[in-house]
Design a protein around this motif. Sequence first.
Motif, PDB file in Angstrom:
ATOM      1  N   PRO A  70       0.854  -1.198   0.000  1.00 44.01           N
ATOM      2  CA  PRO A  70       0.000   0.000   0.000  1.00 44.01           C
ATOM      3  C   PRO A  70       0.885   1.242   0.000  1.00 44.01           C
ATOM      4  CG  PRO A  70      -0.564  -1.462   1.832  1.00 44.01           C
ATOM      5  CD  PRO A  70       0.648  -2.036   1.185  1.00 44.01           C
ATOM      6  N   LYS A  71       0.395   2.292  -0.576  1.00 43.69           N
ATOM      7  CA  LYS A  71       1.077   3.586  -0.641  1.00 43.69           C
ATOM      8  C   LYS A  71       2.189   3.647  -1.688  1.00 43.69           C
ATOM      9  CE  LYS A  71       0.413   5.183   4.120  1.00 43.69           C
ATOM     10  NZ  LYS A  71       1.098   5.718   5.278  1.00 43.69           N
ATOM     11  N   VAL A  72       2.590   2.497  -2.248  1.00 41.73           N
ATOM     12  CA  VAL A  72       3.659   2.537  -3.253  1.00 41.73           C
ATOM     13  C   VAL A  72       3.078   2.915  -4.609  1.00 41.73           C
ATOM     14  CG1 VAL A  72       5.290   1.092  -4.567  1.00 41.73           C
ATOM     15  CG2 VAL A  72       5.234   0.977  -2.068  1.00 41.73           C
ATOM     16  N   LYS A  73       3.679   3.885  -5.267  1.00 45.30           N
ATOM     17  CA  LYS A  73       3.167   4.363  -6.559  1.00 45.30           C
ATOM     18  C   LYS A  73       3.965   3.841  -7.743  1.00 45.30           C
ATOM     19  CE  LYS A  73       0.002   6.867  -4.721  1.00 45.30           C
ATOM     20  NZ  LYS A  73      -1.366   6.381  -4.798  1.00 45.30           N
ATOM     21  N   ALA A  74       5.242   3.591  -7.526  1.00 43.51           N
ATOM     22  CA  ALA A  74       6.058   3.085  -8.636  1.00 43.51           C
ATOM     23  C   ALA A  74       7.331   2.450  -8.095  1.00 43.51           C
ATOM     24  CB  ALA A  74       6.434   4.227  -9.583  1.00 43.51           C
ATOM     25  N   VAL A  75       7.772   1.407  -8.794  1.00 44.53           N
ATOM     26  CA  VAL A  75       9.073   0.811  -8.504  1.00 44.53           C
ATOM     27  C   VAL A  75       9.817   0.759  -9.834  1.00 44.53           C
ATOM     28  CG1 VAL A  75      10.309  -1.183  -7.583  1.00 44.53           C
ATOM     29  CG2 VAL A  75       8.047  -0.612  -6.664  1.00 44.53           C
ATOM     30  N   VAL A  96      20.457   0.737  -7.442  1.00 45.59           N
ATOM     31  CA  VAL A  96      19.970  -0.451  -8.173  1.00 45.59           C
ATOM     32  C   VAL A  96      18.514  -0.293  -8.614  1.00 45.59           C
ATOM     33  CG1 VAL A  96      19.516  -2.936  -7.967  1.00 45.59           C
ATOM     34  CG2 VAL A  96      21.612  -1.985  -7.023  1.00 45.59           C
ATOM     35  N   ALA A  97      17.689   0.307  -7.766  1.00 43.91           N
ATOM     36  CA  ALA A  97      16.265   0.509  -8.095  1.00 43.91           C
ATOM     37  C   ALA A  97      15.743   1.627  -7.210  1.00 43.91           C
ATOM     38  CB  ALA A  97      15.478  -0.772  -7.833  1.00 43.91           C
ATOM     39  N   PHE A  98      14.585   2.193  -7.566  1.00 35.92           N
ATOM     40  CA  PHE A  98      13.993   3.143  -6.635  1.00 35.92           C
ATOM     41  C   PHE A  98      12.494   2.912  -6.493  1.00 35.92           C
ATOM     42  CE2 PHE A  98      13.915   5.817 -10.574  1.00 35.92           C
ATOM     43  CZ  PHE A  98      12.586   6.243 -10.589  1.00 35.92           C
ATOM     44  N   VAL A  99      11.993   3.335  -5.321  1.00 37.25           N
ATOM     45  CA  VAL A  99      10.568   3.226  -5.012  1.00 37.25           C
ATOM     46  C   VAL A  99      10.022   4.637  -4.806  1.00 37.25           C
ATOM     47  CG1 VAL A  99       8.882   2.475  -3.280  1.00 37.25           C
ATOM     48  CG2 VAL A  99      10.777   0.972  -3.906  1.00 37.25           C
ATOM     49  N   TYR A 102       8.520   6.787   4.760  1.00 34.16           N
ATOM     50  CA  TYR A 102       8.623   5.500   5.468  1.00 34.16           C
ATOM     51  C   TYR A 102       8.183   4.352   4.566  1.00 34.16           C
ATOM     52  CZ  TYR A 102       8.879   8.879   9.168  1.00 34.16           C
ATOM     53  OH  TYR A 102       9.244   9.953   9.921  1.00 34.16           O
ATOM     54  N   ALA A 103       7.060   4.566   3.879  1.00 39.68           N
ATOM     55  CA  ALA A 103       6.568   3.510   2.988  1.00 39.68           C
ATOM     56  C   ALA A 103       7.602   3.238   1.890  1.00 39.68           C
ATOM     57  CB  ALA A 103       5.235   3.925   2.372  1.00 39.68           C
ATOM     58  N   ALA A 104       8.219   4.293   1.381  1.00 39.03           N
ATOM     59  CA  ALA A 104       9.208   4.104   0.316  1.00 39.03           C
ATOM     60  C   ALA A 104      10.389   3.285   0.838  1.00 39.03           C
ATOM     61  CB  ALA A 104       9.673   5.461  -0.205  1.00 39.03           C
ATOM     62  N   ARG A 105      10.861   3.628   2.034  1.00 38.59           N
ATOM     63  CA  ARG A 105      12.004   2.892   2.601  1.00 38.59           C
ATOM     64  C   ARG A 105      11.599   1.445   2.905  1.00 38.59           C
ATOM     65  NH1 ARG A 105      16.807   6.356   3.140  1.00 38.59           N
ATOM     66  NH2 ARG A 105      17.567   4.763   4.547  1.00 38.59           N
ATOM     67  N   ASP A 106      10.400   1.243   3.451  1.00 35.44           N
ATOM     68  CA  ASP A 106       9.959  -0.125   3.766  1.00 35.44           C
ATOM     69  C   ASP A 106       9.872  -0.978   2.505  1.00 35.44           C
ATOM     70  OD1 ASP A 106       9.821   0.479   6.395  1.00 35.44           O
ATOM     71  OD2 ASP A 106       7.627   0.671   6.506  1.00 35.44           O
ATOM     72  N   ALA A 107       9.380  -0.386   1.444  1.00 35.06           N
ATOM     73  CA  ALA A 107       9.203  -1.162   0.204  1.00 35.06           C
ATOM     74  C   ALA A 107      10.544  -1.630  -0.368  1.00 35.06           C
ATOM     75  CB  ALA A 107       8.448  -0.327  -0.832  1.00 35.06           C
ATOM     76  N   LEU A 108      11.603  -0.882  -0.084  1.00 36.43           N
ATOM     77  CA  LEU A 108      12.925  -1.314  -0.583  1.00 36.43           C
ATOM     78  C   LEU A 108      13.255  -2.717  -0.093  1.00 36.43           C
ATOM     79  CD1 LEU A 108      15.191   1.872  -0.063  1.00 36.43           C
ATOM     80  CD2 LEU A 108      13.989   1.150  -2.137  1.00 36.43           C
ATOM     81  N   GLU A 109      12.793  -2.996   1.151  1.00 35.93           N
ATOM     82  CA  GLU A 109      13.101  -4.308   1.757  1.00 35.93           C
ATOM     83  C   GLU A 109      12.446  -5.445   0.970  1.00 35.93           C
ATOM     84  OE1 GLU A 109      14.776  -4.492   4.799  1.00 35.93           O
ATOM     85  OE2 GLU A 109      15.027  -2.305   4.797  1.00 35.93           O
TER      86      GLU A 109
END
Length: 787
Positions: free
Chosen positions: A67-72, A109-112, A118-125
């Motif tokens: 949730p909250k992620v818009k693009a990877v 390597v990639a970005f979110v 916080y959501a962006a950093r969590d999604a990296l995991e």
Amino acid sequence: MTTIENDQKPVGHGRMLRKEDPRFVRGRGRYCDDVQLNGMLHLAILRSPVAHARIVSIDTTAAEAMPKVKAVVTGAALAEQGLAWMPTLSNDVQAVLATDKVRFQGQEVAFVVAEDRYAARDALELIDVEYDILEPVVDVRTALAPDAPVIRTDLEGKTNNHCFDWETGDQKATEDVFKRADVVVTEDIVYPRVHPAPMETCGAVADYDRIDGKLTLWSTTQAPHAHRTLYALVAGLPEHKIRVISPDIGGGFGNKVPIYPGYVCAIVASIVTGKPVKWMEDRSENLISTGFARDYIMRGEIAATREGKILAIRTNVLADHGAFNGTAAPVKYPAGFFGVFTGSYDLEAAYCSMTAVYTNKAPGGVAYACSFRITEAVYLVERIVDCLAYDLGMDPVELRLKNLLKPEQFPYTSKTGWVYDSGDYEPTLREAMRIAGYEELRREQALKRERGELMGIGVSFFTEAVGAGPRKDMDILGLGMADGCELRVHPTGKAVVRLSVQTQGQGHETTFAQIVAEEIGIPPADIDVVHGDTDNTPFGLGTYGSRSTPVSGAAAALVARKVRDKARIIASGMLEVSVADLDWVKGAFQVKGDPGKSVTIQDIAMRAHGAGDLPEGLEGGLEAQICYNPSNLTYPHGAYICVVDIDPGTAVVKVRRFVAVDDCGTRINPMIIEGQVHGGLTDGVGMALMEMIGFDEDGNCLGGSLMDYLIPTALEVPDWETGFTVTPSPHHPIGAKGVGESATVGSPPAVVNAVVDALKPFGIRHADMPLTPSRVWETMQGNHTPP
Ligand code: CDP
């Protein structure tokens, strides 16, 4: 009307406080991370955990589903748009996001992009990357071994880790001088990898407006105009549709000159999502992935007569450039201004050869508080001169006094082709000796040595080359190193000056107002300084390498003179005399021989915009614009003396005293100069005693936090003792030379020379930085190993 009183002459006014400080001391500075826009998204970058590996696969499914992620976005996705690679400022290419391989720990390597940080950093995991680990190249000394793994397989036909070769000076003439010299001293001298570590890390807010196609980018950049042009060239966006704003910057020190992948990712993310996107790196990201500095392994050789006349200096340098050549230096100077390694001395010959290599480390080679590798050059010459003093059994001051260039030799062309504009060196060194009480210090040292105490006195004398540069010789990726300046005087006599350089804390809002005030007589308080916004300032190459005063400062003085010339014509009409019959005094034009008849600059400004006729052929308004191309660099100099005590039981070095005498020509704001010198000296003590970005054998960065990468605090430094001499630059309109980086350049050799001097009873001639207690201890035991 306000005019300027004599005792408040703007240039050199010792009590002028900084105009920007009321906002900074109240916490009202506005930095990149303070930018908040409606609907703004946040970007976080996934970085490589390893130094060298092939990317087998990247699975972003779980991250995208969060949730909250818009693009990877991955490197493969960028590659489809032709955006996976970007040019560096040194004509190399660097991956925005890795596609084939990762080449240093911390590589992007990639970005979110997500609704909050916080959501962006969590999604990296949740991004799953499979790496096929490759052997890393960590030791620069073996990077060119035939069996070393090749890092830059992306470069067609590349079969080794060679980056470039460079040489300067006359090899044959130098060899001949070395053959006939009485004394030759050779020493291996390492300037380890350090990091500028500004208080504010790097970041950007990109806002792409899909309706009018305009991109606004707030970014931590020291060169907003140059960055804008490069974004236009790389991304294909029309330049007039890009606005780069560099808001308040929390320290640059060269770290904010390169274009980092994060800036490009933020732009791409805003274009993809149609929303503003913020990227701010954290401290570790800044330390492990952005522009490092130094990393030169130097062999220094000096030839002299038995009496201590220096004849020649020769050096061979192995330069570690990391995985991509991200050095920021004028194109013709791949080793920056290292060519000034002959220092302040009168020599017969000099020669330098350099080999630069790729390793699995972060790119950079930035001018960390120095003019393009001058710190390395000054360290080399000031260390090798001390080694010569050691071998000759001479006092290091006496040796320097014997060899310093004489005032009548200026302008002086060095043996590597640099034309030093002006200098009067001996009085500067004598002033430092006077403040330090040099003779008394030596007596104290002799007594202490008898008691087994370790006291050291270190001297350094430096000449810098700052103010890049004449555009015939200097450009960055084809952009000539000149600076624009625009001045408008409003009808009521207040003014605005627009600069192409960008302050990062060094007080331009004050000092540029002072320069203009000096020339047109409007008080500094009535002059606004605008900078750091490409839509509102003229084109120019930005602030680094202490170039603001030499280049943009000259532009400000000249544009003000242009306005004054026009004001003179208007005054002649108002006073009904010819222009030749007017004297310029204290912000007013006066009729020669009749001081009662005069008009102030404010009167003239009103007339320039007001009703009534102006002299024949003159347009209304009171403003001007110029682009200043310096005819030469400026060459500030200085003499530093450092006193240290070493605890023989713990090998802890305490800097007890530090005397710095600087000569930057005409001094605009003595208080700001002193602040610049204090900061630079603190930097220098840090590099000499504690700072180093090290790596383990797997290429893991060992300096990724401020627990590991130590930077000095007020506890490690003494009360600085400063002094000055004034040798104006002959070609700068107000005689000013740069000063911002002098102290960072001049202080490391003074500290190291002091530590080595303290260790003289152990028979030590050289020890490498950083002189941490363990390194000093090992050196005392005869186990010194270079970093
Ligand atoms: O390019 P950067 O501003 O970092 O370096 P600089 O040109 O050496 O100037 C650093 C600060 O010191 C600026 O605020 C200058 O105006 C000031 N300065 C001065 O007051 N007098 C000088 N001769 C040189 C610099």
